[in-house]
Structure formats: structure tokens, C-alpha cells
Design an enzyme around this catalytic site. Structure first.
Site, mmCIF file in Angstrom:
data_model
loop_
_atom_site.group_PDB
_atom_site.id
_atom_site.type_symbol
_atom_site.label_atom_id
_atom_site.label_comp_id
_atom_site.label_asym_id
_atom_site.label_seq_id
_atom_site.Cartn_x
_atom_site.Cartn_y
_atom_site.Cartn_z
ATOM 1 N N CYS A 1 0.820 -1.204 0.000
ATOM 2 C CA CYS A 1 0.000 0.000 0.000
ATOM 3 C C CYS A 1 0.860 1.263 0.000
ATOM 4 O O CYS A 1 1.798 1.374 0.790
ATOM 5 C CB CYS A 1 -0.865 -0.019 1.257
ATOM 6 S SG CYS A 1 -1.858 1.440 1.416
ATOM 7 N N ARG B 1 -16.879 -3.862 -17.194
ATOM 8 C CA ARG B 1 -17.302 -2.611 -17.823
ATOM 9 C C ARG B 1 -18.029 -1.688 -16.857
ATOM 10 O O ARG B 1 -18.265 -0.532 -17.156
ATOM 11 C CB ARG B 1 -18.133 -2.901 -19.062
ATOM 12 C CG ARG B 1 -19.439 -3.565 -18.806
ATOM 13 C CD ARG B 1 -19.904 -4.294 -20.067
ATOM 14 N NE ARG B 1 -20.942 -5.244 -19.744
ATOM 15 C CZ ARG B 1 -22.231 -5.004 -19.868
ATOM 16 N NH1 ARG B 1 -22.633 -3.839 -20.313
ATOM 17 N NH2 ARG B 1 -23.110 -5.903 -19.537
HETATM 18 P P1 IMP Z 1 -0.811 -7.220 3.422
HETATM 19 O O1 IMP Z 1 -1.376 -8.454 4.045
HETATM 20 O O2 IMP Z 1 0.047 -6.429 4.353
HETATM 21 O O3 IMP Z 1 -0.088 -7.526 2.139
HETATM 22 O O4 IMP Z 1 -2.051 -6.262 3.072
HETATM 23 C C1 IMP Z 1 -3.108 -6.682 2.271
HETATM 24 C C2 IMP Z 1 -4.219 -5.659 2.298
HETATM 25 O O5 IMP Z 1 -3.805 -4.419 1.717
HETATM 26 C C3 IMP Z 1 -5.459 -6.016 1.504
HETATM 27 O O6 IMP Z 1 -6.284 -6.941 2.143
HETATM 28 C C4 IMP Z 1 -6.115 -4.663 1.293
HETATM 29 O O7 IMP Z 1 -6.867 -4.239 2.387
HETATM 30 C C5 IMP Z 1 -4.938 -3.742 1.166
HETATM 31 N N1 IMP Z 1 -4.634 -3.414 -0.232
HETATM 32 C C6 IMP Z 1 -4.669 -4.213 -1.320
HETATM 33 N N2 IMP Z 1 -4.268 -3.575 -2.418
HETATM 34 C C7 IMP Z 1 -3.966 -2.314 -2.038
HETATM 35 C C8 IMP Z 1 -3.474 -1.163 -2.740
HETATM 36 O O8 IMP Z 1 -3.190 -1.174 -3.934
HETATM 37 N N3 IMP Z 1 -3.316 -0.042 -1.992
HETATM 38 C C9 IMP Z 1 -3.607 -0.007 -0.662
HETATM 39 N N4 IMP Z 1 -4.022 -1.066 0.037
HETATM 40 C C10 IMP Z 1 -4.208 -2.219 -0.645
#
Ligand code: IMP
Length: 426
Positions: free
Chosen positions: A251, A352
Site C-alpha cells: 500500500c 465494464r
Molecule cells: P498485506 O497483508 O500487508 O499484504 O495487506 C493486504 C491488504 O492491503 C489487503 O487486504 C487490502 O486491504 C490492502 N490493499 C490491497 N491492495 C492495495 C493497494 O493497492 N493499496 C492499498 N491497500 C491495498
């Protein structure tokens, strides 16, 4: 200096806190981890895979449900395709494959991998090894070993009332038709997939969508007490909250937009709102973003979460949707944010109805090390969570909510708590 009232508090992260050790009446192996990803739904391992297009499709969702956890199918595809993923999970075999006495003695699997019958030492079939992909045989042996450990620990598959595997599916609150189609396909719960749900249009759309489906809708993402109070008051029978803003490993919202609510603090905030409403423990909280392992998951649970959602946690596994990439002698898988350039371009091509509400990239794309079978991650999370809750003195998730305690740790303390003064072996 004058207090201007602009700084409204602190936002604590997993790294800022430690679990306070407490008297434990039970052994870690006796800690019961059953919990709810959504209202009325029970799983044995409180871990949910993230709806991201390099993480959760039917393959990972099948494997997680067979191992007691659950997956949420991503939505970066057409309605028909998402429906097909859900159907495949509902039609998959329920049982994780079985014991492997002989696996440890060296089952020989050579050539292209096919479903393989495992025999015990007397030659009697003891189970069938059903590879979900075409990984090398070390993958299968590892998978067999971790699956056996989970089965021996008493972990059972996550099943619906008809004995089929449980599965969640991601939706936008603006696409009620998708939600209806996914319910019809057999999805057990829906998870809204919005970076900032606490927005007038999104909440209005969610009100309408929640009325049109009969399965629980987990609403997110949110991070504040106010958002939880507002949404719980406006949306009928909310099925759960998905909480945490901008803590995800991919993120970049916190950098490009400056807005965040770290997952641990978001759980504390939402739990406090639910306590105020007398709904704590009834509306499950899914802690989403930045969970790196069982220690973070246990902190989220003590703060009030029912489950943790992981993207990075599962991105490197064989069954994830990421592509395998070899760099030198090492294997990696692709992992990207759903608001990264690549993921956004695909979304507009495949759906779409999808319109960009923002022109901004808020996610990054990259590689994570290949990490073997999903069963390895599930076992690590399961046994690690048992150990962590054991330290906190809790014998179950509910006891962790009631009795578990966290304390803030100083940055110098963090240095002392992490491994230090040693050159780690590679
Ligand atoms: P991780 O487990 O730390 O990799 O975080 C995953 C989470 O990041 C996901 O479940 C989403 O809530 C959030 N997330 C997914 N894609 C994005 C993005 O492109 N930008 C910001 N947050 C994201």
C-alpha cells in the site's frame, strides 16, 4: 506550545506493542482458535486470505478451507468469472488429504505430478495426494507434512451446513448485481472491497446491497470509531467489519495521500464502537493489512479482532494467483496492490461497470519469495497463534478479548525484543 486540538490521538501499530504475558490455565496446544470471519460463520483457523488478483482464486480458497481457514475470491474480473471461482470452491473435495507415514520415508514422485495414492507401511492406501498445481515434488512432501500436522492437531475443514467448503467473495458496494450473483453461486459471505468505505455514496450503496442479499456482508475498509458507529446505524444486519487503512505491505496510500489508520489501532477503535453499541463479539472484526505472522495476528485478536486477513502472508505460496518468476537461482511470485497501475488497468478492461473514482495509484507491484505450500503458512499461523495466546493467558479467542493485554514498547525496547547482537545464519 499551544494545544490546537488538531492532534487527536495516537495511532498504534503492531510494532509499537507487545503482548503482556499472563497466567495461563491451559497448554498452548489446547488453545481453541475457532472464530468467525462473518456473522454466523465459523472457521477453525482465524485467518482469511485477501481478495487480490495475485492472491486469492479458487485454488487458494479450496486449500485454505480444507485446512480450516478461508479465502475471499478477488473481484478484478468479470462477474461470470468470479461466480465460476466460487462454484469451483463449492464443488471441491472437502477433506485435506490424509496421513503420510510413508511420506516421511520418502514417497517417490517423479515426472509430471499426478494425483498420487499414499500407502502406509503395510501397503494399505492411507489417502490420496491431490496436487493443486504442478509444483516440484518437494512441494508435495512439504504440503503433506504440514497438512498432517494440522490434521493431527485436530484442525477440521471449514464447511457450510451442506458439508461444502466455505468461501467468501469480494464485491464493490456499488455492484449489487454482482453480490446477488455470488450469493446464488453459493458464496457464504461477501466482503466489500473499498479503500475508504466511510463515504456518503459508498454507505448508501452498501445499504441497498445489504438489503438485496441474504448472506452476511463484511463492510470495509474502515479505521475509526465514528465509521463503525455510523455504518452500524445505517446498514441493516451488518455481517462484520474489515478494518485497517493503509497498513498493507503493497500500500502506498499513506505516502501519496497521507491518510492511514494502522490495523491494530483500527481494531481498537472499531472494538470500542461495538462495545458502545453492545455488539462487541457479535459483529466480527477482520484485521486487514500489515499482518506479518502469528505475533501480529495475536495482537489483533487481543485488541478485539475475530480474524486476520493476509495478502503478503499468502502471496508467495504455490496456490496463490501470482506468477512464478525465477531470478538467478531463487524463485519468487508476483504480488501487487489492487490500486497499483497494473491491477487498475486490468480492472477497467475486465469489468465494464468499473469506473475509476480516483486517478491515483495507491499501490505498488513487486515480487515476494516463493514460500511453498499454503499449508505451511496455515500451520505457522495456527501453532504460532496458539503459542501467542498461551503467553497472554487466553484459552480461546473470546478469552483473549476479555483478558488479553497489550503494552506499548519504546523504540529502544523494540530493538531489544527483536533478535540482536548476532549475525543471523542465512
Ligand atoms: P498485506 O497483508 O500487508 O499484504 O495487506 C493486504 C491488504 O492491503 C489487503 O487486504 C487490502 O486491504 C490492502 N490493499 C490491497 N491492495 C492495495 C493497494 O493497492 N493499496 C492499498 N491497500 C491495498
Amino acid at each position: 506550545m499551544k494545544d490546537t486540538g488538531k492532534i487527536v490521538g495516537e495511532a498504534l501499530t503492531f510494532e509499537d506493542t507487545i503482548i503482556v504475558p499472563g497466567f495461563s490455565p491451559v497448554e498452548p496446544s489446547q488453545v481453541d482458535l475457532h472464530s468467525s470471519p462473518a456473522r454466523g460463520i465459523t472457521i477453525n483457523v482465524p485467518v482469511v486470505s485477501s481478495p487480490m488478483d495475485t492472491v486469492t482464486g479458487w485454488r487458494l480458497a479450496v486449500r485454505l478451507a480444507q485446512l480450516g481457514a478461508v479465502g475471499v475470491i478477488h473481484r478484478n474480473m468479470s462477474v461470470e468469472e468470479e461466480v465460476a471461482h466460487v462454484r469451483r470452491v463449492k464443488e471441491a473435495p472437502q477433506e485435506p488429504f490424509h496421513p503420510y507415514e510413508t511420506a516421511r520415508e520418502g514417497v517417490r514422485i517423479s515426472g509430471p505430478v499426478k494425483p498420487t495414492v499414499i500407502t502406509d507401511t503395510t501397503g494399505r492406501p492411507a489417502g490420496i495426494l491431490l496436487p493443486l498445481g504442478s509444483g516440484p515434488h518437494t512441494f508435495l512432501l512439504e504440503d503433506a507434512e504440514y497438512t498432517a500436522r494440522l490434521v493431527q492437531a485436530g484442525v477440521r475443514p471449514s464447511l457450510d451446513g451442506m458439508g461444502r467448503l466455505l468461501v467468501g467473495a469480494a464485491v464493490s458496494p456499488f455492484h449489487a448485481e454482482r453480490a446477488v450473483a455470488l450469493e446464488r453461486a453459493g458464496a457464504d459471505f461477501l466482503v466489500t472491497d473499498v479503500a475508504h468505505l466511510h463515504n456518503a455514496n459508498a454507505v448508501r450503496a452498501l445499504q441497498d446491497m445489504a438489503r438485496r442479499v441474504g448472506i452476511p456482508v463484511v463492510a470495509g475498509n474502515i479505521g475509526t470509531r465514528e465509521a463503525a458507529l455510523d455504518i452500524a446505524s445505517k446498514v441493516e444486519a451488518i455481517g462484520g467489519f474489515r478494518v485497517g487503512i493503509s497498513s498493507g505491505s503493497i500500500c502506498s496510500t499513506g505516502v501519496v495521500a497521507g491518510a492511514s489508520m494502522p490495523t491494530l489501532q483500527a481494531v481498537l477503535n472499531v472494538r470500542s464502537a461495538l462495545e458502545e453499541l453492545g455488539l462487541a463479539g457479535e459483529i466480527p472484526i477482520m484485521a486487514d493489512g500489515g499482518v506479518r505472522g502469528p505475533g501480529d495476528a495475536a495482537k489483533a485478536v487481543i485488541a478485539g479482532a475475530s480474524t486476520v486477513m493476509g495478502g503478503r502472508l499468502f502471496a508467495g505460496v504455490e496456490e496463490s494467483l501470482g506468477r512464478k518468476v525465477r531470478v538467478g537461482s531463487r524463485l519468487y511470485k508476483t504480488y501487487r496492490g489492487m490500486a497499483s497501475r497494473g491491477a487498475m488497468e486490468e480492472r477497467y478492461a475486465s469489468d465494464r461497470y468499473s469506473k475509476p473514482s480516483k486517478q491515483l495509484e495507491e499501490g505498488v507491484e513487486g515480487l515476494v519469495p516463493y514460500s511453498g505450500p499454503a499449508s505451511k503458512v496455515v500451520a505457522h499461523m495456527y501453532f504460532g497463534l496458539q503459542a501467542a495466546l498461551g503467553y497472554s493467558g487466553a484459552g480461546s479467542i473470546r478469552e483473549a478479548w476479555e483478558n488479553g493485554l497489550l503494552a506499548r514498547i519504546t523504540p529502544t525496547g523494540r530493538g531489544e525484543v527483536n533478535p540482536h547482537d548476532i549475525i543471523l545464519s542465512p
